[in-house]
Design a protein around this motif. Structure first.
Motif, PDB file in Angstrom:
ATOM      1  N   VAL A 388       0.847  -1.207   0.000  1.00 51.36           N
ATOM      2  CA  VAL A 388       0.000   0.000   0.000  1.00 51.36           C
ATOM      3  C   VAL A 388       0.880   1.254   0.000  1.00 51.36           C
ATOM      4  N   GLN A 389       1.951   1.195   0.749  1.00 45.23           N
ATOM      5  CA  GLN A 389       2.870   2.337   0.844  1.00 45.23           C
ATOM      6  C   GLN A 389       3.408   2.741  -0.528  1.00 45.23           C
ATOM      7  N   LYS A 390       3.524   1.755  -1.417  1.00 44.83           N
ATOM      8  CA  LYS A 390       4.028   2.072  -2.768  1.00 44.83           C
ATOM      9  C   LYS A 390       2.918   2.643  -3.657  1.00 44.83           C
ATOM     10  N   ILE A 391       1.672   2.265  -3.379  1.00 45.04           N
ATOM     11  CA  ILE A 391       0.558   2.717  -4.227  1.00 45.04           C
ATOM     12  C   ILE A 391       0.142   4.152  -3.878  1.00 45.04           C
ATOM     13  N   LEU A 392       0.252   4.518  -2.592  1.00 48.96           N
ATOM     14  CA  LEU A 392      -0.249   5.842  -2.185  1.00 48.96           C
ATOM     15  C   LEU A 392       0.384   6.997  -2.985  1.00 48.96           C
ATOM     16  N   PRO A 393       1.706   7.012  -3.185  1.00 46.52           N
ATOM     17  CA  PRO A 393       2.257   8.135  -3.973  1.00 46.52           C
ATOM     18  C   PRO A 393       1.717   8.166  -5.400  1.00 46.52           C
ATOM     19  N   LYS A 398      -1.807  11.216  -9.103  1.00 44.83           N
ATOM     20  CA  LYS A 398      -2.990  11.332  -9.980  1.00 44.83           C
ATOM     21  C   LYS A 398      -3.927  12.432  -9.479  1.00 44.83           C
ATOM     22  N   LEU A 399      -4.010  12.563  -8.149  1.00 45.06           N
ATOM     23  CA  LEU A 399      -4.945  13.557  -7.590  1.00 45.06           C
ATOM     24  C   LEU A 399      -4.314  14.942  -7.437  1.00 45.06           C
ATOM     25  N   ALA A 400      -2.992  15.038  -7.675  1.00 46.95           N
ATOM     26  CA  ALA A 400      -2.283  16.307  -7.452  1.00 46.95           C
ATOM     27  C   ALA A 400      -2.950  17.519  -8.127  1.00 46.95           C
ATOM     28  N   PRO A 401      -3.471  17.381  -9.363  1.00 47.51           N
ATOM     29  CA  PRO A 401      -4.092  18.563  -9.987  1.00 47.51           C
ATOM     30  C   PRO A 401      -5.296  19.093  -9.203  1.00 47.51           C
ATOM     31  N   PHE A 402      -5.817  18.296  -8.262  1.00 44.83           N
ATOM     32  CA  PHE A 402      -7.026  18.710  -7.533  1.00 44.83           C
ATOM     33  C   PHE A 402      -6.705  19.129  -6.091  1.00 44.83           C
ATOM     34  N   ASP A 403      -5.430  19.334  -5.784  1.00 45.86           N
ATOM     35  CA  ASP A 403      -5.010  19.733  -4.428  1.00 45.86           C
ATOM     36  C   ASP A 403      -5.672  18.881  -3.339  1.00 45.86           C
ATOM     37  N   PRO A 404      -5.398  17.602  -3.339  1.00 51.43           N
ATOM     38  CA  PRO A 404      -6.087  16.727  -2.385  1.00 51.43           C
ATOM     39  C   PRO A 404      -5.688  17.017  -0.938  1.00 51.43           C
ATOM     40  N   ARG A 405      -6.678  16.932  -0.052  1.00 47.73           N
ATOM     41  CA  ARG A 405      -6.381  17.040   1.387  1.00 47.73           C
ATOM     42  C   ARG A 405      -6.589  15.659   1.997  1.00 47.73           C
ATOM     43  N   PRO A 406      -5.523  15.046   2.520  1.00 45.55           N
ATOM     44  CA  PRO A 406      -5.684  13.712   3.109  1.00 45.55           C
ATOM     45  C   PRO A 406      -6.398  13.790   4.463  1.00 45.55           C
ATOM     46  N   HIS A 407      -7.161  12.764   4.787  1.00 42.12           N
ATOM     47  CA  HIS A 407      -7.814  12.685   6.108  1.00 42.12           C
ATOM     48  C   HIS A 407      -6.716  12.656   7.167  1.00 42.12           C
ATOM     49  N   TRP A 408      -6.870  13.481   8.214  1.00 43.88           N
ATOM     50  CA  TRP A 408      -5.841  13.596   9.254  1.00 43.88           C
ATOM     51  C   TRP A 408      -5.580  12.262   9.963  1.00 43.88           C
ATOM     52  N   ALA A 409      -6.589  11.412  10.051  1.00 47.44           N
ATOM     53  CA  ALA A 409      -6.467  10.198  10.872  1.00 47.44           C
ATOM     54  C   ALA A 409      -6.154   8.957  10.043  1.00 47.44           C
ATOM     55  N   LYS A 410      -5.920   9.144   8.733  1.00 47.82           N
ATOM     56  CA  LYS A 410      -5.695   7.984   7.869  1.00 47.82           C
ATOM     57  C   LYS A 410      -4.304   8.073   7.229  1.00 47.82           C
ATOM     58  N   SER A 412      -1.339   8.532   4.595  1.00 48.71           N
ATOM     59  CA  SER A 412      -0.954   9.167   3.327  1.00 48.71           C
ATOM     60  C   SER A 412       0.560   9.328   3.357  1.00 48.71           C
ATOM     61  N   THR A 413       1.141   9.774   2.239  1.00 52.29           N
ATOM     62  CA  THR A 413       2.595   9.980   2.263  1.00 52.29           C
ATOM     63  C   THR A 413       2.945  11.458   2.061  1.00 52.29           C
ATOM     64  N   PHE A 414       1.936  12.346   2.148  1.00 48.44           N
ATOM     65  CA  PHE A 414       2.208  13.774   1.991  1.00 48.44           C
ATOM     66  C   PHE A 414       3.045  14.309   3.157  1.00 48.44           C
ATOM     67  N   LYS A 415       3.881  15.312   2.853  1.00 46.87           N
ATOM     68  CA  LYS A 415       4.730  15.930   3.879  1.00 46.87           C
ATOM     69  C   LYS A 415       4.419  17.434   3.966  1.00 46.87           C
ATOM     70  N   GLY A 416       5.233  18.127   4.754  1.00 44.29           N
ATOM     71  CA  GLY A 416       4.984  19.525   5.098  1.00 44.29           C
ATOM     72  C   GLY A 416       4.597  20.464   3.964  1.00 44.29           C
ATOM     73  N   ILE A 447       2.998  15.029  13.698  1.00 43.97           N
ATOM     74  CA  ILE A 447       2.631  16.452  13.606  1.00 43.97           C
ATOM     75  C   ILE A 447       3.834  17.282  13.154  1.00 43.97           C
ATOM     76  N   THR A 448       4.995  16.952  13.691  1.00 47.80           N
ATOM     77  CA  THR A 448       6.197  17.692  13.308  1.00 47.80           C
ATOM     78  C   THR A 448       6.467  17.512  11.818  1.00 47.80           C
ATOM     79  N   THR A 449       6.347  16.263  11.338  1.00 49.42           N
ATOM     80  CA  THR A 449       6.610  16.001   9.913  1.00 49.42           C
ATOM     81  C   THR A 449       5.611  16.731   9.025  1.00 49.42           C
ATOM     82  N   GLU A 450       4.334  16.666   9.402  1.00 51.07           N
ATOM     83  CA  GLU A 450       3.310  17.210   8.502  1.00 51.07           C
ATOM     84  C   GLU A 450       3.173  18.728   8.619  1.00 51.07           C
ATOM     85  N   LEU A 451       3.302  19.268   9.838  1.00 53.04           N
ATOM     86  CA  LEU A 451       2.985  20.685  10.014  1.00 53.04           C
ATOM     87  C   LEU A 451       4.168  21.569  10.375  1.00 53.04           C
TER      88      LEU A 451
END
Ligand code: FAD
Length: 453
Positions: A388-393, A398-410, A412-416, A447-451
């Protein structure tokens, strides 16, 4: 129910009392330590501390918070990532169980240990309802509102939007209150707080007159129908979800939850945008038994027994799973669905199900639906993190053009950088946090990594 299901269900039901015996805070401020590793609900995440405090009073909580340079609030541990984790100490409030309805003000005030499934029947018996619920009633109210947890509905905002006031213990041990009436836009920053302002002790929620819902399920809804009828389909009920395995260009199931007046007969055609009416109750994961699910087949029932997909005393979802969810603007919904669909042959082998839901825009600074009517694209994965870790990026690209916001409690591999881009009020939120927690007592690694990276 088979043996595995039974054991899992019993596990869910006894967790609270078990931990309170093991981890009840001592008068000297020490906590008992658990013998085995402590994990989140799904078991995919192991917390990095055995120090769990479960105070029985606000005064006790204030002392615990004062005494610890680093501590993290914990609810019913349903998050799939390290959001509630700490390397030092966690504090949970299962003993804060008070529920007080103010029929005049149309609010209910609950202690931080109250779950949606606890408060719902109490207010329903007095003629009131909450505007919406998530797919499961087992989660704590503070854990849900701190993460902008949501249900579905074209016109329904997330669960945090019904918060009228919060009470919390800030980093210096002081008891603070913030309310929608008195604190204006600051309150919009404080509700979806990710556990960073302090430990919420009591929450006041708006209530409305109780209502009934009838739940009808259709199978095989062609994605092509969404191109021109997205709002008609998602607006056909009070709350609508489409499930899919991403194969054959269709949703496997469509759950239509319609408000119904007592005695009213709803029109339920055999075909709904070319989807077929189901002839029996279904589970969102087609291979699983619908015994754990709330009643379907158009049988009306109270809001709290129809809005969640899963029944309170049964295991929700699958149990051994991972979850991911991305919010995109509803205006881009069809394009975003088709973009993810191109990855279907990578996704499906590791997927239990995907759920598509709509969430109305709000003004809560850190909400995934902040000022955006949204489509949420959710994935319930098999517990196969390396894959799954390889599929998320790939999905995120694919969703990047739509500025996706990941659920805080689920997961994702997005960073700061990404969070700074998609949350325009992030800097204001950090200033607000600074007021109540100047030294970062409630921060952790995620929290440190993301924010803060
Ligand atoms: C089977 C399943 C189904 C789900 N379905 C949905 C769904 O339909 N919709 C959806 O949006 N989400 C859904 N989720 C995700 C879930 O809503 C979130 O994980 C939510 O945070 C769970 O609440 P919790 O009390 O278990 O939180 P925890 O995991 O215990 O904590 C989450 C966050 O809340 C903070 N927190 C907890 N208690 C307090 C407190 N007293 N004061 C301050 N901060 C606090 C923690 O610090 C942490 O940051 C689902 C999860 C599972 C396991």
């Amino acid at each position: 129910m088979d043996k595995r299901q039974f054991l899992k269900t019993s596990g869910v039901l006894v967790t609270g009392s078990f931990l309170s015996r093991l981890a009840h805070a001592q008068p000297d401020g020490a906590s008992h330590k658990t013998a085995k590793p402590r994990t989140n609900w799904s078991g995919n995440y192991t917390y990095h501390t055995d120090n769990l405090f479960e105070p029985t009073s606000v005064a006790e909580l204030q002392q615990i918070v004062k005494d610890h340079p680093s501590i993290r609030p914990l609810g019913t541990h349903h998050s799939f990532n390290g959001l509630a984790d700490s390397t030092q100490a966690q504090v949970s409030l299962p003993h804060f169980k008070d529920i007080s309805l103010d029929a005049q003000a149309r609010t209910v005030t609950v202690g931080a240990g109250v779950r949606y499934g606890d408060v719902a029947p109490v207010i329903d018996a007095k003629g009131f309802a909450l505007h919406n619920l998530a797919s499961l009633p087992h989660i704590s109210i503070p854990g849900a509102i701190a993460t902008a947890t949501h249900g579905s509905g074209l016109h329904n905002k997330n669960l945090s939007s019904s918060v009228a006031a919060i009470e919390f213990v800030a980093a210096d041990g002081s008891l603070q209150t913030l309310s929608r009436d008195k604190d204006g836009d600051k309150f919009n920053g404080a509700v979806v707080n990710l556990g960073l302002l302090g430990v919420m002790t009591r929450i006041t929620l708006d209530v409305e007159p109780t209502f009934q819902i009838a739940q009808t399920v259709y199978t095989d809804i062609p994605f092509a129908e969404l191109e021109y009828h997205f709002d008609d389909i998602f607006g056909a009920g009070y709350s609508v979800s489409i499930f899919t395995d991403w194969q054959q260009g269709r949703g496997t199931e469509l759950w239509l939850k319609r408000r119904v007046m007592p005695g009213e007969k709803l029109d339920t055609p055999q075909l709904f945008y070319n989807a077929k009416l189901a002839t029996r109750d279904l589970h969102p994961i087609p291979a699983l038994d619908a015994v754990n699910c709330t009643p379907q087949m158009g049988v009306p029932g109270p809001w709290y027994e129809r809005l969640p997909h899963f029944r309170m005393n049964f295991t929700p979802s699958s149990g051994e799973e991972l979850q991911t969810e991305y919010f995109v603007p509803r205006a881009d919904a069809y394009k975003a669905i088709r973009a993810v669909e191109t990855l279907r042959d990578r996704i499906t082998p590791h997927l239990l199900t995907t759920e598509l839901r709509t969430i109305a825009a709000d003004n809560l600074w850190m909400s995934m639906a902040y000022q955006r009517d949204s489509l949420a694209i959710h994935f319930t994965w098999k517990r196969q993190w390396p894959e799954v870790q390889k599929i998320l990026p790939l999905i995120e690209a694919k969703l990047a053009p739509f500025d996706p916001r990941p659920h805080w409690a689920k997961l994702s591999t997005f960073k700061g950088d990404h969070f700074r881009k998609v949350y325009p009020k992030l800097a204001d939120f950090k200033s607000l946090v600074q007021q109540y927690d100047p030294n970062g007592k409630f921060r952790n690694e995620l929290i440190t990594t993301e924010l803060y990276s």
